[in-house]
Motif scaffolding. Sequence first.
Motif, PDB file in Angstrom:
ATOM      1  N   UNK A  83      53.246  75.832 -29.990  1.00  0.00           N
ATOM      2  CA  UNK A  83      52.652  74.496 -29.866  1.00  0.00           C
ATOM      3  C   UNK A  83      52.658  74.718 -28.094  1.00  0.00           C
ATOM      4  N   UNK A  84      51.247  73.642 -27.602  1.00  0.00           N
ATOM      5  CA  UNK A  84      51.470  73.600 -26.758  1.00  0.00           C
ATOM      6  C   UNK A  84      52.264  74.151 -25.018  1.00  0.00           C
ATOM      7  N   UNK A  85      51.308  75.638 -25.191  1.00  0.00           N
ATOM      8  CA  UNK A  85      51.907  76.729 -24.968  1.00  0.00           C
ATOM      9  C   UNK A  85      51.827  76.345 -22.940  1.00  0.00           C
ATOM     10  N   UNK A  86      53.078  77.127 -22.415  1.00  0.00           N
ATOM     11  CA  UNK A  86      53.111  76.337 -20.880  1.00  0.00           C
ATOM     12  C   UNK A  86      52.821  77.902 -19.593  1.00  0.00           C
ATOM     13  N   UNK A 112      51.364  86.193 -22.988  1.00  0.00           N
ATOM     14  CA  UNK A 112      51.391  85.184 -21.493  1.00  0.00           C
ATOM     15  C   UNK A 112      50.433  83.770 -21.585  1.00  0.00           C
ATOM     16  N   UNK A 113      50.644  82.923 -21.001  1.00  0.00           N
ATOM     17  CA  UNK A 113      50.390  81.762 -21.258  1.00  0.00           C
ATOM     18  C   UNK A 113      49.661  81.426 -19.800  1.00  0.00           C
ATOM     19  N   UNK A 114      47.986  81.775 -19.645  1.00  0.00           N
ATOM     20  CA  UNK A 114      47.235  81.357 -18.026  1.00  0.00           C
ATOM     21  C   UNK A 114      47.303  80.188 -18.313  1.00  0.00           C
ATOM     22  N   UNK A 115      47.672  79.704 -17.268  1.00  0.00           N
ATOM     23  CA  UNK A 115      47.751  77.908 -15.983  1.00  0.00           C
ATOM     24  C   UNK A 115      46.523  78.425 -15.684  1.00  0.00           C
TER      25      UNK A 115
END
Length: 115
Positions: A83-86, A112-115
């Motif tokens: 959760x709350x991925x960065x 892959x977590x996009x900003x």
Amino acid sequence: QVHVVESGGGLVQAGGSLRLSCAASGSISSIDRGAWYRQALGKKRELVAIIFVGGGTSYPDSVRDRFTISRDNAKKTVYLQMNSLKPEDTAVYYCKITTSGADYWGQGIQVTVSS
């Protein structure tokens, strides 16, 4: 022989959630320990969560309170709820299953977590 297969990875926006699954099959009667590792591009592989035979868990500070590891003994599956991925969580995630004193690794799955 024991086979380990991860699933559930993909692309998610920062603040989002993903649930990884790690299924063990083959010559395995039970999972003693299950662990998730990750390796970002150009970095060393690091442990992000581990669950012990008694159900106890451990996490590094970087993911504690955001990631939760769990297991389903009947399904011989270990999960990682993220959760709350960065963006800094972006990596290839690997599952390791320990049974009868031996370790078995999955092939890895991209998160892959996009900003």
